[in-house]
Design a protein around this motif. Structure first.
Motif, PDB file in Angstrom:
ATOM      1  N   GLY A  67       1.149 -10.934  -4.366  1.00  0.00           N
ATOM      2  CA  GLY A  67       1.583  -9.471  -4.123  1.00  0.00           C
ATOM      3  C   GLY A  67       0.825  -8.559  -5.122  1.00  0.00           C
ATOM      4  O   GLY A  67       0.186  -9.120  -6.161  1.00  0.00           O
ATOM      5  N   PHE A  68       0.663  -7.394  -4.803  1.00  0.00           N
ATOM      6  CA  PHE A  68       0.074  -6.487  -5.885  1.00  0.00           C
ATOM      7  C   PHE A  68       0.547  -4.959  -4.995  1.00  0.00           C
ATOM      8  O   PHE A  68       0.705  -4.744  -3.844  1.00  0.00           O
ATOM      9  N   VAL A  69       0.044  -3.998  -5.884  1.00  0.00           N
ATOM     10  CA  VAL A  69       0.443  -2.685  -5.395  1.00  0.00           C
ATOM     11  C   VAL A  69      -0.978  -1.792  -5.552  1.00  0.00           C
ATOM     12  O   VAL A  69      -1.531  -1.763  -6.389  1.00  0.00           O
ATOM     13  N   LEU A  70      -1.198  -1.226  -4.332  1.00  0.00           N
ATOM     14  CA  LEU A  70      -2.665  -0.594  -4.336  1.00  0.00           C
ATOM     15  C   LEU A  70      -2.191   1.036  -3.768  1.00  0.00           C
ATOM     16  O   LEU A  70      -1.152   1.016  -2.928  1.00  0.00           O
ATOM     17  N   THR A  71      -2.465   2.081  -4.370  1.00  0.00           N
ATOM     18  CA  THR A  71      -1.994   3.319  -3.913  1.00  0.00           C
ATOM     19  C   THR A  71      -2.970   4.381  -3.241  1.00  0.00           C
ATOM     20  O   THR A  71      -4.274   4.194  -3.624  1.00  0.00           O
ATOM     21  N   ASN A  72      -2.465   5.287  -2.353  1.00  0.00           N
ATOM     22  CA  ASN A  72      -3.178   6.337  -1.751  1.00  0.00           C
ATOM     23  C   ASN A  72      -2.931   7.626  -2.962  1.00  0.00           C
ATOM     24  O   ASN A  72      -1.827   7.671  -3.689  1.00  0.00           O
ATOM     25  N   PRO A  73      -4.052   8.360  -3.051  1.00  0.00           N
ATOM     26  CA  PRO A  73      -3.835   9.425  -3.924  1.00  0.00           C
ATOM     27  C   PRO A  73      -3.155  10.448  -3.099  1.00  0.00           C
ATOM     28  O   PRO A  73      -2.683  10.353  -2.152  1.00  0.00           O
ATOM     29  N   ASN A  74      -2.736  11.759  -4.046  1.00  0.00           N
ATOM     30  CA  ASN A  74      -2.117  12.764  -3.447  1.00  0.00           C
ATOM     31  C   ASN A  74      -2.962  13.538  -2.145  1.00  0.00           C
ATOM     32  O   ASN A  74      -4.075  13.430  -2.071  1.00  0.00           O
ATOM     33  N   CYS A  75      -2.159  14.064  -1.369  1.00  0.00           N
ATOM     34  CA  CYS A  75      -2.691  14.450  -0.168  1.00  0.00           C
ATOM     35  C   CYS A  75      -3.822  15.654  -0.386  1.00  0.00           C
ATOM     36  O   CYS A  75      -4.827  15.703   0.236  1.00  0.00           O
ATOM     37  N   SER A  76      -3.488  16.558  -1.370  1.00  0.00           N
ATOM     38  CA  SER A  76      -4.481  17.490  -1.592  1.00  0.00           C
ATOM     39  C   SER A  76      -5.774  16.919  -2.302  1.00  0.00           C
ATOM     40  O   SER A  76      -6.931  17.193  -2.316  1.00  0.00           O
ATOM     41  N   ALA A  77      -5.397  15.866  -3.089  1.00  0.00           N
ATOM     42  CA  ALA A  77      -6.640  15.282  -4.091  1.00  0.00           C
ATOM     43  C   ALA A  77      -7.453  14.411  -3.112  1.00  0.00           C
ATOM     44  O   ALA A  77      -8.747  14.355  -3.280  1.00  0.00           O
ATOM     45  N   ILE A  78      -7.121  13.636  -1.852  1.00  0.00           N
ATOM     46  CA  ILE A  78      -7.707  13.019  -1.090  1.00  0.00           C
ATOM     47  C   ILE A  78      -8.821  13.818  -0.367  1.00  0.00           C
ATOM     48  O   ILE A  78     -10.036  13.833  -0.426  1.00  0.00           O
ATOM     49  N   ALA A  79      -8.330  15.241   0.353  1.00  0.00           N
ATOM     50  CA  ALA A  79      -9.252  16.047   0.809  1.00  0.00           C
ATOM     51  C   ALA A  79     -10.372  16.472  -0.119  1.00  0.00           C
ATOM     52  O   ALA A  79     -11.366  16.650   0.118  1.00  0.00           O
ATOM     53  N   LEU A  80      -9.791  16.820  -1.187  1.00  0.00           N
ATOM     54  CA  LEU A  80     -10.721  17.410  -2.282  1.00  0.00           C
ATOM     55  C   LEU A  80     -11.737  16.442  -2.786  1.00  0.00           C
ATOM     56  O   LEU A  80     -12.842  16.568  -2.813  1.00  0.00           O
ATOM     57  N   VAL A  81     -11.325  15.172  -3.186  1.00  0.00           N
ATOM     58  CA  VAL A  81     -12.308  14.424  -3.624  1.00  0.00           C
ATOM     59  C   VAL A  81     -13.213  13.898  -2.689  1.00  0.00           C
ATOM     60  O   VAL A  81     -14.458  13.225  -2.785  1.00  0.00           O
ATOM     61  N   ILE A 108       0.976  -1.009   0.029  1.00  0.00           N
ATOM     62  CA  ILE A 108       0.013  -0.098   0.155  1.00  0.00           C
ATOM     63  C   ILE A 108       0.928   1.339  -0.017  1.00  0.00           C
ATOM     64  O   ILE A 108       1.890   1.492   0.760  1.00  0.00           O
ATOM     65  N   SER A 109       0.694   2.134  -1.067  1.00  0.00           N
ATOM     66  CA  SER A 109       1.702   3.079  -1.249  1.00  0.00           C
ATOM     67  C   SER A 109       1.112   4.488  -1.051  1.00  0.00           C
ATOM     68  O   SER A 109       0.188   4.878  -1.573  1.00  0.00           O
ATOM     69  N   ASN A 110       1.983   5.336  -0.406  1.00  0.00           N
ATOM     70  CA  ASN A 110       1.737   6.743  -0.264  1.00  0.00           C
ATOM     71  C   ASN A 110       2.336   7.714  -1.550  1.00  0.00           C
ATOM     72  O   ASN A 110       2.150   8.731  -1.718  1.00  0.00           O
ATOM     73  N   SER A 111       3.178   6.911  -2.250  1.00  0.00           N
ATOM     74  CA  SER A 111       4.002   7.552  -3.383  1.00  0.00           C
ATOM     75  C   SER A 111       3.241   7.733  -4.512  1.00  0.00           C
ATOM     76  O   SER A 111       2.420   6.950  -4.876  1.00  0.00           O
ATOM     77  N   SER A 112       3.717   8.686  -5.323  1.00  0.00           N
ATOM     78  CA  SER A 112       2.780   9.080  -6.817  1.00  0.00           C
ATOM     79  C   SER A 112       3.490   8.312  -7.846  1.00  0.00           C
ATOM     80  O   SER A 112       2.862   8.066  -8.614  1.00  0.00           O
ATOM     81  N   ALA A 113       4.512   7.350  -7.441  1.00  0.00           N
ATOM     82  CA  ALA A 113       5.239   6.684  -8.706  1.00  0.00           C
ATOM     83  C   ALA A 113       4.374   5.808  -9.418  1.00  0.00           C
ATOM     84  O   ALA A 113       4.403   5.925 -10.789  1.00  0.00           O
ATOM     85  N   LEU A 114       3.390   5.027  -9.019  1.00  0.00           N
ATOM     86  CA  LEU A 114       2.406   4.068  -9.850  1.00  0.00           C
ATOM     87  C   LEU A 114       1.023   4.375  -9.834  1.00  0.00           C
ATOM     88  O   LEU A 114       0.213   3.938 -10.401  1.00  0.00           O
ATOM     89  N   ARG A 115       0.664   5.505  -9.204  1.00  0.00           N
ATOM     90  CA  ARG A 115      -0.675   5.944  -9.052  1.00  0.00           C
ATOM     91  C   ARG A 115      -1.497   5.852 -10.356  1.00  0.00           C
ATOM     92  O   ARG A 115      -2.643   5.654 -10.419  1.00  0.00           O
TER      93      ARG A 115
END
Ligand code: NAP
Length: 349
Positions: A141-155, A102-109
Motif C-alpha cells: 500500500g501507499f498514499v499519493l495525493t492530488n493537489p488542491n483544485c486551485s493549485a492544479i489549475a495554477l501549476v 489516491i487522494s483528493n483530500s488535503s490531509a497528507l499532501r
C-alpha cells in the motif's frame, strides 16, 4: 489489459459522483466498491446519493451497497474523496492494509514522504512511494495525493514557464466556484448577490503546494522549488470552474511570444504515453480579450486542460495572465483518474 478494480471513499459526495460518472466507461478501471459515512452505509448508492450531475447515474453503481470507509474493500486500489479530518485516519489505514490510495483530500499532501502529483508536472515524484513504504513499513500500500483544485489549475500554467525561464515570484487571486465546497456547500443566502473573501485554509494550501509540485526529488523527500508565492482566495457565485488572476516574475528574460509559445506547446509524459484521460495539450491559450470565462471554457478538453488568457506585461511583476481550471474534473476527479493511469503506466499498481 484486465481492468483494475477501484473502490471510492466519499463516493456519495460531489467529487465521488464525478468519479462514478468518469469511471463508468473507463478502458482500464471499473468501480467495484463505494463507501461513505454512517448516514449512507447499508443503503443502495442510488438511494444514498444526492446526485447533482447533468448525466444519469451509472446503473452499475446505482445498485451497489454503500460500505464503511475502512478496510477491507472489494477492490485493487482506492480513490479517496473524503473530508480532510476523516481522510487523515482512513487513508493510512487503507495503505497499511495493502491498498494503493489516491487522494483528493488535503490531509497528507504536505507530509514529506507523500507524493503530491500532477502527472504532467512532476510524474517523477511517484518514486517517493518507495521511501514512503520503507519509512512507514507498508509493503504494497501507499498514499499519493492530488493537489488542491486551485493549485492544479495554477501549476499547470506555471510549470512550462518554470521549466523554460525559472519562476522568481507569483501572486494569485482566485475566484472559486461554489462546487469547490462540496455538497450542500456554501449556504445560498451567503453566496447569492455576494463574493466571500475567505475560504478556510485555502490561501495556505495555494502558497505551500506549488513549491512542492515544482520541487525536485531529494532522497526521501521533495526539495521545494525556490520562488515566492502569495495567494488571496475568494468564493464567487459560479457553479464550476475556478478563475485565477496571476502575476509573476521570471528569472530569465522572455518575450510575450516566448511565454505564449511555452504555454501552448507544452506536453509531458501523459501525452507521450497517451494516457486515456490526458488532454492533447494541458494548457490552452486564448487570445480574445474576454477569455477564459468559467461558463464558456471550463469543459474544454473534457475539463482536463487549464485555459490561459489575457497574457500581457505587468508594471510591477513581469507578466500577468488569467487562468481557469475545472475544479471538479481536472481539480479533483479527473486528477485522481489521471494519477491512477500514470501509476498503472509506470507499473506502480
Ligand atoms: P462532499 O460533497 O461534502 O462529499 C463528502 C463525502 O465524504 C461524502 O461521500 C460523505 O458521505 C463522505 N463523508 C463525510 N463525512 C464522513 C465520515 N465521517 N466518514 C466517512 N465518510 C464521510 O465533498 P467533495 O466536494 O466531494 O470533496 C471531497 C474531498 O475532495 C474533500 O477533501 C475536498 O477538499 C476535496 N476536493 C474537492 C474539490 C471540489 O471541487 N469539490 C476539489 C478538490 C478536492 P455521506 O454522503 O455519507 O455524508
Amino acid at each position: 489489459m484486465k481492468k483494475r478494480r477501484i473502490g471510492i471513499l466519499g463516493a456519495t459526495g460531489l467529487v465521488g459522483q464525478r468519479l462514478a460518472h468518469m469511471l463508468a466507461d473507463h478502458p482500464w478501471f471499473e468501480i467495484t466498491a463505494v463507501a461513505a459515512s454512517d448516514r449512507s452505509v447499508g443503503k443502495r448508492y442510488g438511494e444514498a446519493t444526492p446526485w447533482r450531475l447533468q448525466f444519469p447515474m451509472p446503473a452499475t453503481v446505482a445498485n451497489m451497497t454503500v460500505g464503511p470507509c475502512e478496510p477491507p474493500l472489494d477492490c485493487d486500489l482506492v480513490i479517496s474523496s473524503l473530508p480532510g479530518g476523516i481522510a487523515a485516519e482512513a487513508e493510512p489505514a487503507f495503505a497499511a492494509a495493502g491498498y494503493p490510495v489516491i487522494s483528493n483530500s488535503s490531509a497528507l499532501r504536505m507530509e514529506s514522504d507523500v507524493p503530491l502529483v500532477i502527472p504532467e508536472v512532476n510524474w517523477r515524484h511517484v518514486e517517493l512511494i518507495d521511501a514512503q513504504r520503507r519509512l512507514r513499513g507498508w509493503d504494497r500500500g501507499f498514499v499519493l495525493t492530488n493537489p488542491n483544485c486551485s493549485a492544479i489549475a495554477l501549476v499547470l500554467a506555471l510549470a512550462p514557464l518554470h521549466e523554460r525561464f525559472g519562476l522568481e515570484s507569483v501572486a494569485v487571486t482566485t475566484m472559486q466556484a461554489i462546487s469547490g465546497a462540496g455538497y450542500p456547500g456554501v449556504a445560498s443566502i451567503d453566496i447569492t448577490d455576494n463574493v466571500v473573501p475567505y475560504i478556510e485554509s485555502e490561501e495556505e494550501k495555494l502558497e505551500e503546494e506549488p513549491g512542492k509540485l515544482l520541487g525536485t526529488l531529494a532522497g526521501d523527500r521533495i526539495a521545494s522549488a525556490d520562488f515566492r508565492m502569495s495567494a488571496q482566495c475568494n468564493r464567487v457565485n459560479v457553479q464550476d470552474g475556478h478563475l485565477e488572476s496571476v502575476r509573476l516574475s521570471l528569472r530569465s528574460k522572455a518575450s510575450i511570444d516566448d511565454v505564449r509559445e511555452a504555454l501552448s506547446t507544452w506536453t509531458s509524459l501523459p501525452q507521450e504515453l497517451r494516457l486515456p484521460s490526458a488532454p492533447e495539450y494541458p494548457v490552452i491559450v486564448r487570445d480574445e480579450p474576454n477569455r477564459p470565462q468559467p461558463r464558456l471554457d471550463r469543459d474544454v478538453a473534457g475539463g482536463m486542460a487549464t485555459v490561459v488568457g489575457r497574457i500581457g506585461p505587468d508594471s510591477i511583476f513581469d507578466w500577468k495572465m488569467t487562468v481557469l481550471g475545472n475544479n471538479v474534473i481536472r481539480g479533483a476527479a479527473g486528477a485522481a483518474i489521471l494519477n491512477a493511469e500514470l501509476l498503472v503506466a509506470l507499473e506502480k499498481i
